[in-house]
Design a protein around this motif. Sequence first.
Motif, PDB file in Angstrom:
ATOM      1  N   GLY A 155       0.796  -1.217   0.000  1.00 52.50           N
ATOM      2  CA  GLY A 155       0.000   0.000   0.000  1.00 52.50           C
ATOM      3  C   GLY A 155       0.826   1.264   0.000  1.00 52.50           C
ATOM      4  N   LEU A 156       2.085   1.184   0.419  1.00 51.88           N
ATOM      5  CA  LEU A 156       2.914   2.384   0.495  1.00 51.88           C
ATOM      6  C   LEU A 156       3.162   2.967  -0.891  1.00 51.88           C
ATOM      7  CD1 LEU A 156       4.634   4.367   2.109  1.00 51.88           C
ATOM      8  CD2 LEU A 156       6.532   2.741   1.965  1.00 51.88           C
ATOM      9  N   GLU A 157       3.488   2.101  -1.853  1.00 49.21           N
ATOM     10  CA  GLU A 157       3.722   2.599  -3.205  1.00 49.21           C
ATOM     11  C   GLU A 157       2.460   3.212  -3.785  1.00 49.21           C
ATOM     12  OE1 GLU A 157       5.066   0.973  -7.625  1.00 49.21           O
ATOM     13  OE2 GLU A 157       5.756  -0.085  -5.818  1.00 49.21           O
ATOM     14  N   ALA A 158       1.332   2.584  -3.560  1.00 48.26           N
ATOM     15  CA  ALA A 158       0.064   3.130  -4.059  1.00 48.26           C
ATOM     16  C   ALA A 158      -0.231   4.479  -3.413  1.00 48.26           C
ATOM     17  CB  ALA A 158      -1.064   2.139  -3.773  1.00 48.26           C
ATOM     18  N   PHE A 159      -0.008   4.573  -2.102  1.00 45.94           N
ATOM     19  CA  PHE A 159      -0.239   5.824  -1.386  1.00 45.94           C
ATOM     20  C   PHE A 159       0.641   6.927  -1.964  1.00 45.94           C
ATOM     21  CE2 PHE A 159       0.357   8.286   2.782  1.00 45.94           C
ATOM     22  CZ  PHE A 159      -0.849   8.961   2.646  1.00 45.94           C
ATOM     23  N   TYR A 160       1.915   6.598  -2.222  1.00 42.94           N
ATOM     24  CA  TYR A 160       2.832   7.592  -2.785  1.00 42.94           C
ATOM     25  C   TYR A 160       2.339   8.064  -4.156  1.00 42.94           C
ATOM     26  CZ  TYR A 160       7.017   9.754  -4.721  1.00 42.94           C
ATOM     27  OH  TYR A 160       7.888  10.641  -5.308  1.00 42.94           O
ATOM     28  N   ARG A 161       1.994   7.121  -5.007  1.00 43.64           N
ATOM     29  CA  ARG A 161       1.613   7.491  -6.373  1.00 43.64           C
ATOM     30  C   ARG A 161       0.314   8.304  -6.386  1.00 43.64           C
ATOM     31  NH1 ARG A 161       4.794   5.079 -10.215  1.00 43.64           N
ATOM     32  NH2 ARG A 161       6.016   3.230  -9.575  1.00 43.64           N
ATOM     33  N   GLU A 162      -0.631   7.950  -5.544  1.00 44.57           N
ATOM     34  CA  GLU A 162      -1.891   8.706  -5.487  1.00 44.57           C
ATOM     35  C   GLU A 162      -1.660  10.105  -4.939  1.00 44.57           C
ATOM     36  OE1 GLU A 162      -4.916   6.529  -3.378  1.00 44.57           O
ATOM     37  OE2 GLU A 162      -4.372   4.658  -4.374  1.00 44.57           O
ATOM     38  N   LEU A 163      -0.829  10.188  -3.913  1.00 41.05           N
ATOM     39  CA  LEU A 163      -0.558  11.494  -3.313  1.00 41.05           C
ATOM     40  C   LEU A 163       0.234  12.373  -4.274  1.00 41.05           C
ATOM     41  CD1 LEU A 163      -1.241  12.754  -0.561  1.00 41.05           C
ATOM     42  CD2 LEU A 163       1.005  12.013   0.247  1.00 41.05           C
ATOM     43  N   LYS A 164       1.153  11.769  -5.002  1.00 44.71           N
ATOM     44  CA  LYS A 164       1.951  12.514  -5.967  1.00 44.71           C
ATOM     45  C   LYS A 164       1.076  13.077  -7.079  1.00 44.71           C
ATOM     46  CE  LYS A 164       6.066  13.815  -7.434  1.00 44.71           C
ATOM     47  NZ  LYS A 164       6.916  14.747  -6.648  1.00 44.71           N
ATOM     48  N   ALA A 165       0.038  12.343  -7.445  1.00 42.54           N
ATOM     49  CA  ALA A 165      -0.853  12.787  -8.517  1.00 42.54           C
ATOM     50  C   ALA A 165      -1.890  13.794  -8.038  1.00 42.54           C
ATOM     51  CB  ALA A 165      -1.557  11.579  -9.137  1.00 42.54           C
ATOM     52  N   ASP A 166      -2.052  13.940  -6.738  1.00 40.97           N
ATOM     53  CA  ASP A 166      -3.054  14.840  -6.168  1.00 40.97           C
ATOM     54  C   ASP A 166      -2.515  16.267  -6.192  1.00 40.97           C
ATOM     55  OD1 ASP A 166      -4.826  16.280  -4.454  1.00 40.97           O
ATOM     56  OD2 ASP A 166      -5.353  14.415  -3.436  1.00 40.97           O
ATOM     57  N   GLU A 167      -3.140  17.131  -6.966  1.00 41.53           N
ATOM     58  CA  GLU A 167      -2.641  18.492  -7.162  1.00 41.53           C
ATOM     59  C   GLU A 167      -2.800  19.378  -5.939  1.00 41.53           C
ATOM     60  OE1 GLU A 167      -4.381  20.097 -10.673  1.00 41.53           O
ATOM     61  OE2 GLU A 167      -3.282  18.733 -12.019  1.00 41.53           O
ATOM     62  N   ARG A 168      -3.437  18.872  -4.899  1.00 39.86           N
ATOM     63  CA  ARG A 168      -3.575  19.671  -3.680  1.00 39.86           C
ATOM     64  C   ARG A 168      -2.300  19.640  -2.845  1.00 39.86           C
ATOM     65  NH1 ARG A 168      -8.545  16.898  -0.883  1.00 39.86           N
ATOM     66  NH2 ARG A 168      -7.306  15.082  -1.567  1.00 39.86           N
TER      67      ARG A 168
END
Length: 369
Positions: A155-168
Amino acid sequence: MDDYLIQNASSIDSPALVIYPERIVHNIRTMLAMVDGEADKLIPHVKTHKMAEVAKMQVEAGITKFKCATIAEAEMLADTGARHVLLAYQLTGPKIQRFGELVQAYNWVEWASLIDNWVSAEELAAGFEKTAYKPVVYIDVNLGMNRTGHAVDAGLEAFYRELKADERFDLRGFHAYDGHLRDPDVAVRQRQADEALKPLEDFADRLEQEGEPRPVIIVGGTPTFTNHARRPNVWCSPGTCLLWDWGYSDGLPEQHFEWAALLITRVISKPAPGLITTDLGHKAVAAENPLNKRIRFLNLSGYEVVGQSEEHMVLQVADWNNIRIGEVLYGVPYHICPTVALHDEAQVILNGEVVERWAIDARKRRITY
């Protein structure tokens, strides 16, 4: 030991925290030498000293990035020339508003904080949604200390990628504190540190291979500073080494820092043969450890701490007859960080003389904001 003696100690009310700036300078230079002089590789924690004067000494040595644990410490850093400040804590509730006030008041500082879950991320984003500030964040990672941080799992990699894509958010990388790794054998500690960090380093390598910017990895504290100091592509965040203490000097003998902060106390009573009482109670020295791991006296031998209360410390001593009421004792705290937080000010010693006092302003929960 004689270097610590204070010629005008009679002017200091006890118990008192005393600071030796020349030894702090030595510790800053030693810290820099451990990273081959690369000040940009350091993001030291200020929770140990909490003093603006010490932070200024670090800034003057070329260190501009810092970690802290409280809003007060963050404000102190902003006032002393820090340019990048990571509030290494999960922000929630009123802390987000207070953090926002700091961001607005000190807009020349690059502010950052930690998150390790989407609930905290959403709360942080909501706190800044009506402002121009995009929160700079690092993902806090649990390397086995089990205090805070996202588990090192799929889940850590997924969390990173989702957060990185979040423009906020402006996601910079990872924060990985491994303070539980304290084996006295440096080689064992090195193996443990390498194994714990490998999944993050592998992920960072993979991102680079994909053409993505390599995430920053902020790693370690004082215990594993030896093990990460020359590791490429990381920032190191030692803190206790600025003042040093008895616990780390015994446990980390390969680190050549000096005791830059001591406590002075006075003998106030000799209540029974073999016993002396000093004015060093719980309110003056960290008391979270057993009695035999609170203070080490430099100018007293043949003693055992047998009792302590809020204002008193009782010792069994071998040389009872020759100890005088009013005698000054110099001691090294076992744990300096919470000890400093018990004092409003520190007496500053230069050339064996008290020359001034430094306020420990960031021991407060609030300075201005």
